[in-house]
Motif scaffolding. Structure first.
Motif, PDB file in Angstrom:
ATOM      1  N   THR A 138     -13.316  -0.146  40.781  1.00 37.52           N
ATOM      2  CA  THR A 138     -14.546   0.385  41.364  1.00 37.52           C
ATOM      3  C   THR A 138     -14.536   0.358  42.884  1.00 37.52           C
ATOM      4  O   THR A 138     -15.301   1.076  43.530  1.00 37.52           O
ATOM      5  CB  THR A 138     -15.761  -0.444  40.915  1.00 37.52           C
ATOM      6  N   GLY A 139     -13.667  -0.487  43.457  1.00 34.45           N
ATOM      7  CA  GLY A 139     -13.774  -0.785  44.866  1.00 34.45           C
ATOM      8  C   GLY A 139     -14.830  -1.864  45.061  1.00 34.45           C
ATOM      9  O   GLY A 139     -15.582  -2.200  44.132  1.00 34.45           O
ATOM     10  N   VAL A 140     -14.891  -2.430  46.248  1.00 31.57           N
ATOM     11  CA  VAL A 140     -15.877  -3.463  46.544  1.00 31.57           C
ATOM     12  C   VAL A 140     -17.204  -2.784  46.865  1.00 31.57           C
ATOM     13  O   VAL A 140     -17.346  -2.155  47.912  1.00 31.57           O
ATOM     14  CB  VAL A 140     -15.408  -4.354  47.714  1.00 31.57           C
ATOM     15  N   LEU A 141     -18.148  -2.904  45.943  1.00 29.10           N
ATOM     16  CA  LEU A 141     -19.484  -2.364  46.185  1.00 29.10           C
ATOM     17  C   LEU A 141     -20.164  -3.201  47.261  1.00 29.10           C
ATOM     18  O   LEU A 141     -19.766  -4.328  47.532  1.00 29.10           O
ATOM     19  CB  LEU A 141     -20.289  -2.368  44.888  1.00 29.10           C
ATOM     20  N   THR A 172      -1.644  -2.481  46.094  1.00 28.65           N
ATOM     21  CA  THR A 172      -1.371  -1.047  46.005  1.00 28.65           C
ATOM     22  C   THR A 172      -2.529  -0.241  45.424  1.00 28.65           C
ATOM     23  O   THR A 172      -2.422   0.968  45.298  1.00 28.65           O
ATOM     24  CB  THR A 172      -0.113  -0.812  45.157  1.00 28.65           C
ATOM     25  N   SER A 173      -3.620  -0.911  45.045  1.00 27.93           N
ATOM     26  CA  SER A 173      -4.755  -0.165  44.502  1.00 27.93           C
ATOM     27  C   SER A 173      -5.552   0.459  45.641  1.00 27.93           C
ATOM     28  O   SER A 173      -6.079  -0.250  46.496  1.00 27.93           O
ATOM     29  CB  SER A 173      -5.675  -1.091  43.695  1.00 27.93           C
ATOM     30  N   PRO A 174      -5.658   1.786  45.678  1.00 25.80           N
ATOM     31  CA  PRO A 174      -6.411   2.429  46.763  1.00 25.80           C
ATOM     32  C   PRO A 174      -7.895   2.113  46.720  1.00 25.80           C
ATOM     33  O   PRO A 174      -8.591   2.209  47.736  1.00 25.80           O
ATOM     34  CB  PRO A 174      -6.163   3.927  46.525  1.00 25.80           C
ATOM     35  N   ALA A 175      -8.401   1.711  45.552  1.00 31.66           N
ATOM     36  CA  ALA A 175      -9.834   1.428  45.422  1.00 31.66           C
ATOM     37  C   ALA A 175     -10.218   0.112  46.071  1.00 31.66           C
ATOM     38  O   ALA A 175     -11.352  -0.058  46.518  1.00 31.66           O
ATOM     39  CB  ALA A 175     -10.238   1.419  43.947  1.00 31.66           C
ATOM     40  N   CYS A 176      -9.275  -0.842  46.135  1.00 33.62           N
ATOM     41  CA  CYS A 176      -9.616  -2.175  46.632  1.00 33.62           C
ATOM     42  C   CYS A 176      -8.532  -2.702  47.556  1.00 33.62           C
ATOM     43  O   CYS A 176      -7.677  -3.477  47.126  1.00 33.62           O
ATOM     44  CB  CYS A 176      -9.848  -3.137  45.474  1.00 33.62           C
TER      45      CYS A 176
END
Length: 210
Positions: A138-141, A172-176
């Motif tokens: 989700t990424g860091v909300l 390597t996760s673009p979301a986080c």
């Protein structure tokens, strides 16, 4: 635990239980959880606590977003907003933050998703529900919103993961990105108060993941 499995049909907020507890639905709260934890710590002979109900789904799967009691996964801002509209859910749960999808591999080469172990033990021992925040996806909300909300619960569990905190190239996760995860943890630490939920940092995975 069962290894991580991808499902086409994930639970949504319409599937979320709005009352606390799964083994004793609607009857789990702060006091009952503490009583059950005390009984568990005092009991060294029973085969298993709270044996009257199975936690695995009817198909034998125990996986986030597949079925109750692991239906509460924050996959989007709208899921977070739904939780904020039902503060009792956050107050009577453990929030588990996943910086990575898994924490390493077991002897069989399977991904190990330790958050399921945390959720299983909490539910089985004290009928404490869990909410998952998979920031790797989700990424860091917004930490200004997330941290005060999750601090109202029983505890906040921040897992380790397969990437190393010492090596930015492993994130390597673009979301986080690593910097976002650091910012979330920093906010969580500096927001501590006598009324905050305990923050538990778990490193389960490769030796370099801590």
């Amino acid at each position: 635990m069962v290894e991580a499995i991808k499902f086409n049909n994930q639970t949504t907020t319409t599937d979320w239980r709005l009352t606390s507890g799964y083994l004793h639905e609607g009857r789990s709260d702060f006091e009952s959880a503490h009583i059950l934890l005390g009984r568990f710590l005092a009991d060294r002979n029973s085969e298993g606590p709270l044996v009257e109900k199975q936690l695995f789904a009817s198909d034998g799967i125990f996986e986030w977003g597949h079925a109750k009691p692991l239906e509460k996964v924050i996959n989007s801002q709208s899921d977070l907003e739904f939780l904020l509209l039902h503060p009792n859910l956050l107050r009577n749960c453990i929030t588990i933050i996943e910086p990575w999808e898994h924490v390493g591999l077991n002897a069989l080469g399977e991904d190990v998703r330790a958050s399921k172990n945390v959720a299983y033990i909490a539910q089985k021992v004290a009928d404490m529900d869990s909410v998952l925040l998979p920031v790797w996806s989700t990424g860091v909300l917004d930490p200004e919103i997330v941290v005060p909300a999750i601090n109202s619960g029983y505890a906040v569990v921040v897992e380790g993961g397969d990437p190393s905190t010492y090596d930015a190239s492993t994130w390597t996760s673009p979301a986080c990105p690593r910097e976002d995860m650091f910012a979330l943890v920093e906010k969580l630490l500096i927001s501590r108060s006598p009324t905050s939920a305990p923050a538990i940092f778990i490193c389960v995975g490769t030796p370099t993941s801590c």
